[in-house]
Design a protein around this motif. Structure first.
Motif, short mmCIF file in Angstrom:
data_model
loop_
_atom_site.label_atom_id
_atom_site.label_comp_id
_atom_site.label_asym_id
_atom_site.label_seq_id
_atom_site.Cartn_x
_atom_site.Cartn_y
_atom_site.Cartn_z
N ARG A 105 -4.29 13.33 11.69
CA ARG A 105 -5.65 13.63 11.26
C ARG A 105 -6.20 12.48 10.44
NH1 ARG A 105 -7.46 15.20 6.73
NH2 ARG A 105 -9.55 16.08 6.62
N GLY A 106 -5.43 12.05 9.49
CA GLY A 106 -5.83 10.91 8.68
C GLY A 106 -4.59 10.08 8.47
N PRO A 107 -4.75 8.84 8.03
CA PRO A 107 -3.61 7.96 7.87
C PRO A 107 -2.59 8.55 6.90
CG PRO A 107 -5.65 6.81 7.48
CD PRO A 107 -5.98 8.24 7.62
N THR A 108 -3.07 9.24 5.90
CA THR A 108 -2.12 9.81 4.98
C THR A 108 -2.19 11.33 5.04
OG1 THR A 108 -3.70 9.75 3.23
CG2 THR A 108 -2.22 7.88 3.42
N GLY A 109 -2.80 11.83 6.06
CA GLY A 109 -2.90 13.27 6.21
C GLY A 109 -1.74 13.77 7.05
N TRP A 127 -8.08 11.54 -1.89
CA TRP A 127 -8.37 12.25 -0.65
C TRP A 127 -7.24 13.20 -0.25
CZ3 TRP A 127 -7.77 9.64 4.71
CH2 TRP A 127 -8.19 10.51 5.71
N THR A 128 -5.98 12.72 -0.33
CA THR A 128 -4.92 13.49 0.32
C THR A 128 -3.92 14.13 -0.64
OG1 THR A 128 -3.55 11.53 0.59
CG2 THR A 128 -5.03 12.07 2.39
N ALA A 178 2.90 8.65 6.52
CA ALA A 178 1.43 8.61 6.56
C ALA A 178 0.93 7.27 6.02
CB ALA A 178 0.86 9.76 5.73
N SER A 179 1.59 6.74 5.01
CA SER A 179 1.08 5.52 4.38
C SER A 179 1.33 4.27 5.22
CB SER A 179 1.69 5.34 2.99
OG SER A 179 1.14 6.27 2.09
N GLN A 231 4.89 11.37 3.25
CA GLN A 231 3.96 10.44 2.64
C GLN A 231 4.24 9.02 3.08
OE1 GLN A 231 1.49 12.05 0.84
NE2 GLN A 231 0.77 10.11 1.64
N LEU A 275 -12.04 16.80 3.71
CA LEU A 275 -13.15 15.93 4.08
C LEU A 275 -12.72 14.94 5.16
CD1 LEU A 275 -14.58 15.01 0.57
CD2 LEU A 275 -15.53 16.60 2.22
N PHE A 324 -2.77 17.95 -0.35
CA PHE A 324 -1.76 18.49 0.56
C PHE A 324 -0.40 18.57 -0.12
CE2 PHE A 324 1.33 18.27 3.99
CZ PHE A 324 0.86 19.30 4.80
N LEU A 361 0.86 9.65 -5.16
CA LEU A 361 0.59 10.84 -4.36
C LEU A 361 1.64 11.92 -4.61
CD1 LEU A 361 -0.73 9.45 -1.00
CD2 LEU A 361 -1.75 11.29 -2.31
N VAL A 377 -1.49 3.39 7.62
CA VAL A 377 -2.84 3.39 7.06
C VAL A 377 -3.74 2.51 7.91
CG1 VAL A 377 -2.30 1.48 5.48
CG2 VAL A 377 -4.22 3.01 4.98
N PHE A 378 -4.90 3.01 8.24
CA PHE A 378 -5.88 2.23 9.00
C PHE A 378 -7.31 2.64 8.66
CE2 PHE A 378 -8.65 1.83 12.74
CZ PHE A 378 -8.63 0.46 12.87
N ASP A 379 -7.65 3.92 8.84
CA ASP A 379 -9.06 4.34 8.78
C ASP A 379 -9.78 3.94 7.50
OD1 ASP A 379 -7.10 5.92 9.95
OD2 ASP A 379 -8.36 7.68 10.14
N GLN A 380 -9.16 4.25 6.36
CA GLN A 380 -9.87 3.96 5.10
C GLN A 380 -10.14 2.48 4.98
OE1 GLN A 380 -6.82 5.33 5.37
NE2 GLN A 380 -6.22 6.29 3.46
N TYR A 387 -9.07 17.16 0.53
CA TYR A 387 -8.23 16.90 1.70
C TYR A 387 -8.94 17.30 2.99
CZ TYR A 387 -4.22 17.01 4.81
OH TYR A 387 -3.36 16.81 5.85
N THR A 425 -7.20 6.94 -1.34
CA THR A 425 -6.24 7.72 -0.56
C THR A 425 -5.63 8.84 -1.41
OG1 THR A 425 -5.78 5.67 0.61
CG2 THR A 425 -4.27 7.51 0.98
N PHE A 449 0.84 -1.20 0.00
CA PHE A 449 0.00 0.00 0.00
C PHE A 449 0.87 1.25 0.00
CE2 PHE A 449 -1.85 3.53 2.30
CZ PHE A 449 -3.01 3.75 1.58
#
Lengths: 313, 455
Positions: free
Chosen positions: B7-11, A190-191, A247-248, A244, A138, A194, A107, A251-254, A136, A187, A99
């Motif tokens: 804030r977010g996993p990739t934020g 969404w991001t 952040a990657s 990045q 949301l 930024f 990204l 990864v969990f929420d999505q 971004y 992802t 991922f």
């Protein structure tokens, strides 16, 4: 993490120019003391929410503690032994790495291309800037709700589009080979804003004299892009890539909201597995051990990455 | 490290803050900190004032949303009307594994609600670990609730070590709903307008093909894609119909009748052939297909009944047909439990018994309206229940229920169910063989059996 960097201007300026030094040490000491006072809230927060959980998690990983409160016995490194022999740990680690690659590359590239397009004079720059950045803002729950419908196999937006041009439907979230890429797609959508913003800011910081000089020397648009723009963006690219990657890998929420790790575990990231182990199966001790294994792996990668940069200096 | 989420996993929001930590940033953080403290005070203050208000407060957690939730709210309102000295503080949480995480955490913390709704299939993971208090049978009897009011199998499942740990509210089986219009056009209704009896896998598939001709799409709907329970519900119910046993003992390897299990998975594969039912359908997709008439029968839990009745007012229901010889119907059961409190208040405990008894004895008919079969059996003989259609047509499913195996890791919303569904998903979509699915399930079962019980 915000604690670590104390704003430079608030540090005691020991090398103050010619100003007469305070006669006694008392003033200095009281200034020091007020400094500690200002740092105290952060220090307390860091101790409570960073240092203490980190230590207590380490201890938990050496016990068989469960979420139900029972089993708090010290069991040495049994959890770690289990983690190293648990195929799920390695599989989810591998999937997290996949991922990370599948999300970081687009990204960075898409963010860069979007910034270049906006910078090179599309009309209505503010509109592009806002539209590219808007997603971004949301919340993750909104993003996944939108995409859960767009990915819907029968009536979803994407399969309807594909159907219109005569392509067989894709199991966006249901096909084991595709699901992780779909999560990466979400992802990116969404991001990416930024990274786009970071790149745009960097682009606007490149002195226009460079371009003028190059134009006078007869450099065309592509030449200016590859010889001026991209080299000038090297530093910000380094920042973007590191941010990045960080952040990657977490990864969990999505994933939790879109697939909960399915189909057949193909989108289960290491954090999802830690969550499942600790909070669904109640095995906090074992879940902590996996987190520390994960932590160690990230640490090793970071150190390996740091070594060459040190040498360069 | 999991605690340090941005804030977010990739934020990369944390970076933003770090990049320019200014005096303003400091003040903001300080303010947020102060706000959190104030909020904490407000929350505890809130709980305090509620209990100080009218009468004794009973806190009840449940996982009922939608139509179920509305009915539970009205049942609780009726119960507080009958007991004006009691007020109920109802907390509805989302269905699923997270509910059981919260319940377990609250119980182990010693300050859970007075009562909570739980699936009976989860009891094996809760009761032995000391997370629940047993019910006082004398107190229940004084309120008119006794063992003879429940089906013996249900009562037995609610007890552990001879003590009653769950007060059963309903049985909610996994059954078949059908559209009389489509089934009629496919010549599948008997003289009474009910679905004809089906007693073999082939007859079931034939019925699906006949309805597919009527709808022009598929005969049946079954949503299983990315679902963490549906495939298991279908499999486990049908496996029980084969009469085959199982041996799931922690510390030993799992034993299933592999031949019977393969037979069941192969039947489901045959069903999901694109004509009888689509191979790739998710849960909402299946409901949409059924209510829009693109399929004539849906394999579904009865809790979806209100959604079907909205679209098909005369929707029919029946227990899952006995396809493999032994009548058996997959089901689960909602029950009230008493999470263990560190400092139990006798007044609240007494009020809890009274409102729960009121909900069970007086509210069960309301509850049946949502599709569930009331566990409190005297309600089944009330004239009001006989008028509930199609509930009365599938009430028989309650006599042959099969719950999840009584092991600590199984049950509604468990990781176990999700893993079982995962193991079957390839085979159900036609990508792998049934034998591979069964082997996968056995492997996962072995993993769970080898894992120490955390409770």
């Amino acid at each position: 993490m915000t604690v670590s960097s104390i704003p430079r201007e608030t540090r005691p300026q020991t090398g103050a120019p010619a100003a007469p030094r305070p006669r006694a040490g008392s003033t200095l000491r009281s200034r020091d003391r007020s400094g500690y006072l200002f740092v105290a809230p952060f220090a307390v927060a860091a101790a409570l929410f960073l240092a203490w959980p980190t230590l207590s998690g380490l201890w938990t990983s050496l016990t068989n503690r469960s979420l139900t409160g029972s089993g708090n016995e010290f069991i040495g490194f049994a959890n770690y032994a289990e983690a190293f022999s648990d195929p799920q740990v390695w599989q989810t680690l591998w999937q997290t790495a996949m991922f990370t690659v599948a999300s970081t590359v687009p990204l960075v590239l898409v963010g860069l291309v979007m910034a270049l397009l906006v910078q090179t004079g599309l009309p209505g720059q503010w509109l592009w800037r806002t539209s590219f950045f808007a997603s971004y803002l949301l919340p993750v729950a909104v993003v996944t709700a939108i995409f859960a419908w767009a990915f819907q196999p029968d009536i979803g937006l994407f399969n309807t589009w594909l159907g219109n041009i005569g392509i067989a439907p894709v199991g966006w979230l249901t096909d084991e080979g595709v699901a992780m890429l779909s999560v990466a797609l979400v992802t990116v959508w969404w991001t990416v804003g930024f990274n786009f913003l970071l790149y745009l800011a960097a682009l606007q910081g490149i002195p226009s004299t460079l371009y003028e000089a190059a134009t006078i020397d007869g450099a065309g648009g592509w030449r200016r892009l590859f010889s001026i723009t991209l080299p000038q963006l090297r530093n910000v690219t380094g920042v973007v890539v590191v941010l990045q990657l960080l952040a990657s890998v977490k990864v969990f929420d999505q994933i939790y909201l879109l697939t909960a790790g399915g189909p057949d575990g193909s989108t289960r990231s290491i954090l999802e597995y830690i969550y499942d182990t600790g909070f669904t199966n109640y095995r906090l001790g074992y879940a902590s051990a996996i987190s520390y294994v994960f932590f160690a792996i990230i640490l090793i990668f970071t150190l390996v990455r740091l070594l060459p940069t040190r040498k360069e200096r | 490290m999991t605690a340090r989420r941005g804030r977010g996993p990739t934020g990369p929001a944390p970076h933003e803050a770090r990049a320019r930590l200014s005096r303003r940033g400091f003040l903001q953080t300080a303010l947020v900190g102060a706000g959190a403290v104030a909020l904490g005070g407000a929350v505890s203050g809130c709980a305090g004032s509620a209990s100080a208000g009218g009468g004794t407060t009973v806190r009840i957690w449940d996982l009922f949303s939608g139509a179920d939730g509305e009915r539970m709210q009205s049942m609780q309102a009726a119960a507080t009307q009958a007991h004006p000295d009691v007020s109920i503080e109802s907390v509805t949480l989302a269905w699923g594994s997270a509910y059981y995480t919260k319940l377990a955490m609250a119980s182990s913390g010693g300050r859970p609600p007075e009562a909570a709704v739980m699936h009976m299939s989860r009891l094996a993971g809760y009761a032995p670990g000391g997370l629940l208090e047993p019910f006082d049978l004398d107190a229940l009897a004084a309120l008119g609730i006794r063992e003879e009011h429940f089906a013996p199998a249900v009562w037995e499942r609610a007890t552990h070590d001879g003590q009653l740990f769950a007060l059963p509210l309903d049985t909610h089986p996994f059954i078949n709903f059908y559209s009389p219009e489509i089934a009629g056009a496919a010549d599948l209704l008997d003289a009474d307008g009910k679905f004809t009896a089906i007693s073999s896998p082939d007859a079931f598939l034939d019925a699906g093909r006949a309805m597919a001709e009527v709808t022009g799409a598929t005969g049946m709907a079954f949503g299983h894609l990315l679902d963490t329970a549906q495939a298991w519900r279908l499999f486990w119910g049908l496996y029980a119909q084969t009469g085959a046993g199982f041996e799931l003992t922690p510390g030993r390897s799992a034993e299933l009748d592999e031949q019977a299990a393969v037979e069941v998975v192969e039947f489901v594969q045959a069903m999901l052939d694109g004509t009888v039912a689509p191979p790739k359908q998710d849960y909402p997709g299946a409901i949409a297909s059924f209510v829009t008439g693109r399929s004539g029968l849906i394999v579904s839990g009865e809790w979806e009944l209100p959604a079907y009745q909205d679209a098909i007012p005369d929707v029919g229901g029946m227990p899952f047909p006995t396809l493999f010889g032994t009548p058996a119907n997959y089901a689960d059961s909602h029950a009230f439990v008493l999470p263990r409190q560190e400092f139990a208040d006798p007044a609240r405990r007494d009020a809890t018994y009274r409102v729960l008894a009121e909900i069970l004895t007086q509210g069960s008919l309301t509850w049946a309206g949502a599709g569930h079969i009331p566990a409190y059996q005297p309600v089944l003989d009330e004239p009001g229940y006989a008028e509930l259609s199609p509930q009365k047509d599938y009430a028989a499913a309650g006599d042959v229920v099969v719950l999840d195996p009584p092991v600590w890791f199984a049950g509604a919303g468990s990781d176990f169910q999700a893993r079982m569904c995962d193991a079957m998903s390839g085979a159900l979509q036609g990508r792998t063989k049934a034998t591979a699915a069964v082997e996968g399930m056995l492997r996962e079962m072995d993993d769970f059996l080898a894992t120490p019980n955390p409770a």
